[in-house]
Write a protein that holds these residues in place. Structure first.
Motif, PDB file in Angstrom:
ATOM      1  N   LEU A  77      -6.039   6.764  -9.052  1.00  0.00           N
ATOM      2  CA  LEU A  77      -4.782   6.683  -8.308  1.00  0.00           C
ATOM      3  C   LEU A  77      -4.964   6.030  -6.940  1.00  0.00           C
ATOM      4  N   GLU A  78      -6.124   6.210  -6.362  1.00  0.00           N
ATOM      5  CA  GLU A  78      -6.352   5.663  -5.024  1.00  0.00           C
ATOM      6  C   GLU A  78      -6.781   4.204  -5.050  1.00  0.00           C
ATOM      7  N   LYS A  79      -7.660   3.840  -5.980  1.00  0.00           N
ATOM      8  CA  LYS A  79      -8.267   2.506  -5.930  1.00  0.00           C
ATOM      9  C   LYS A  79      -7.620   1.492  -6.843  1.00  0.00           C
ATOM     10  N   ASP A  80      -7.185   1.906  -8.015  1.00  0.00           N
ATOM     11  CA  ASP A  80      -6.555   0.973  -8.943  1.00  0.00           C
ATOM     12  C   ASP A  80      -5.070   0.871  -8.618  1.00  0.00           C
ATOM     13  N   ILE A  81      -4.442  -0.128  -9.210  1.00  0.00           N
ATOM     14  CA  ILE A  81      -2.995  -0.179  -9.138  1.00  0.00           C
ATOM     15  C   ILE A  81      -2.525   0.724 -10.261  1.00  0.00           C
ATOM     16  N   PRO A  82      -2.029   1.905  -9.906  1.00  0.00           N
ATOM     17  CA  PRO A  82      -1.714   2.875 -10.957  1.00  0.00           C
ATOM     18  C   PRO A  82      -0.516   2.432 -11.797  1.00  0.00           C
ATOM     19  N   ASP A  83      -0.706   2.476 -13.088  1.00  0.00           N
ATOM     20  CA  ASP A  83       0.416   2.222 -13.981  1.00  0.00           C
ATOM     21  C   ASP A  83       0.570   3.437 -14.877  1.00  0.00           C
ATOM     22  N   GLU A  84       1.776   3.648 -15.299  1.00  0.00           N
ATOM     23  CA  GLU A  84       2.110   4.866 -16.030  1.00  0.00           C
ATOM     24  C   GLU A  84       1.408   4.963 -17.380  1.00  0.00           C
ATOM     25  N   VAL A  85       1.216   3.844 -18.052  1.00  0.00           N
ATOM     26  CA  VAL A  85       0.603   3.866 -19.380  1.00  0.00           C
ATOM     27  C   VAL A  85      -0.823   4.404 -19.298  1.00  0.00           C
ATOM     28  N   ARG A  86      -1.638   3.823 -18.433  1.00  0.00           N
ATOM     29  CA  ARG A  86      -3.027   4.286 -18.315  1.00  0.00           C
ATOM     30  C   ARG A  86      -3.093   5.686 -17.729  1.00  0.00           C
TER      31      ARG A  86
ATOM     32  N   HIS B   6       0.833  -1.209   0.000  1.00  0.00           N
ATOM     33  CA  HIS B   6       0.000   0.000   0.000  1.00  0.00           C
ATOM     34  C   HIS B   6       0.866   1.257   0.000  1.00  0.00           C
ATOM     35  N   PHE B   7       1.953   1.212   0.769  1.00  0.00           N
ATOM     36  CA  PHE B   7       2.858   2.359   0.821  1.00  0.00           C
ATOM     37  C   PHE B   7       3.455   2.633  -0.557  1.00  0.00           C
ATOM     38  N   LEU B   8       3.914   1.572  -1.229  1.00  0.00           N
ATOM     39  CA  LEU B   8       4.518   1.731  -2.557  1.00  0.00           C
ATOM     40  C   LEU B   8       3.485   2.228  -3.572  1.00  0.00           C
ATOM     41  N   GLN B   9       2.239   1.733  -3.454  1.00  0.00           N
ATOM     42  CA  GLN B   9       1.183   2.188  -4.356  1.00  0.00           C
ATOM     43  C   GLN B   9       0.915   3.671  -4.138  1.00  0.00           C
ATOM     44  N   ARG B  10       0.848   4.096  -2.897  1.00  0.00           N
ATOM     45  CA  ARG B  10       0.586   5.507  -2.608  1.00  0.00           C
ATOM     46  C   ARG B  10       1.754   6.389  -3.060  1.00  0.00           C
ATOM     47  N   LEU B  11       2.974   5.893  -2.885  1.00  0.00           N
ATOM     48  CA  LEU B  11       4.142   6.648  -3.326  1.00  0.00           C
ATOM     49  C   LEU B  11       4.131   6.813  -4.842  1.00  0.00           C
TER      50      LEU B  11
END
Length: 196
Positions: free
Chosen positions: A54-63, A6-11
């Protein structure tokens, strides 16, 4: 482990949003975005969708880049105005796609724009092979997995269709009107940035 994830996702989300904010600031300083645009319903809805992503999905740079491009193109009000509903619909479409689907869709779009489509080809597999080659996915089977998802989302049409006489024809311009319009809108970002 979960809290580290979760920390890495938020970062990662924070870094992506910071990049968006920097581009937003530059466009505002150059006068490309009206001072009152940030208070419009369109902007508030679009930014809410981005933050939700950004909060709910696993953010990826492409999308994320696609979302960012849609918002920044809409904000400049040169392609559409602040009352247009399409940017919000495009954001929903972008959020629903995987990165690989984005790759396949924009490869199909690029094939049309750069005349990489061989309309004399016979057989349905040539399109898959051409997209596999130009997208970097290498395997037509990988393209086919994502192709089916894009067909379900109404962004690609089936590989074959019937003409008015009922004859089945191969179709190498696979984008639906919606798919083409989506790609065109997102691609306007590059023109907008080049103008700055």
């Amino acid at each position: 482990m979960l809290s580290v994830g979760h920390f890495l996702q938020r970062l990662r989300s924070a870094n992506l949003f910071e990049a968006f904010q920097q581009e937003w600031t530059v466009l505002r300083e150059k006068g490309r975005v009206a001072d009152d645009y940030q208070y419009t319903e369109q902007f508030l809805n679009n930014i809410h969708e981005m933050l939700n992503f950004l909060e709910k999905d696993i953010p990826d740079e492409v999308r994320f880049k696609v979302l960012k491009k849609i918002i920044l193109v809409a904000a400049q009000e040169t392609i559409s105005d602040r009352n247009n509903l399409l940017p919000g619909q495009y954001i929903k479409i972008a959020k629903s796609m995987s990165s690989a689907e984005v790759n396949v869709l924009f490869t199909a779009y690029r094939m049309i724009k750069e005349n990489l489509v061989n309309t004399t080809q016979n057989g349905a597999n040539e399109w898959l092979q051409t997209v596999a080659h130009h997208s970097g996915l290498d395997f037509p089977e990988l393209v086919e997995i994502h192709e089916n998802q894009l067909i379900d989302k109404k962004l690609l049409i089936d590989r074959t269709h019937q003409d008015r006489s009922g004859v089945r024809l191969g179709n190498y311009n696979r984008l639906t009107n919606l798919g083409f319009s989506f790609c065109e809108y997102v691609s306007k970002y590059d023109e907008v940035i080049d103008e700055n």
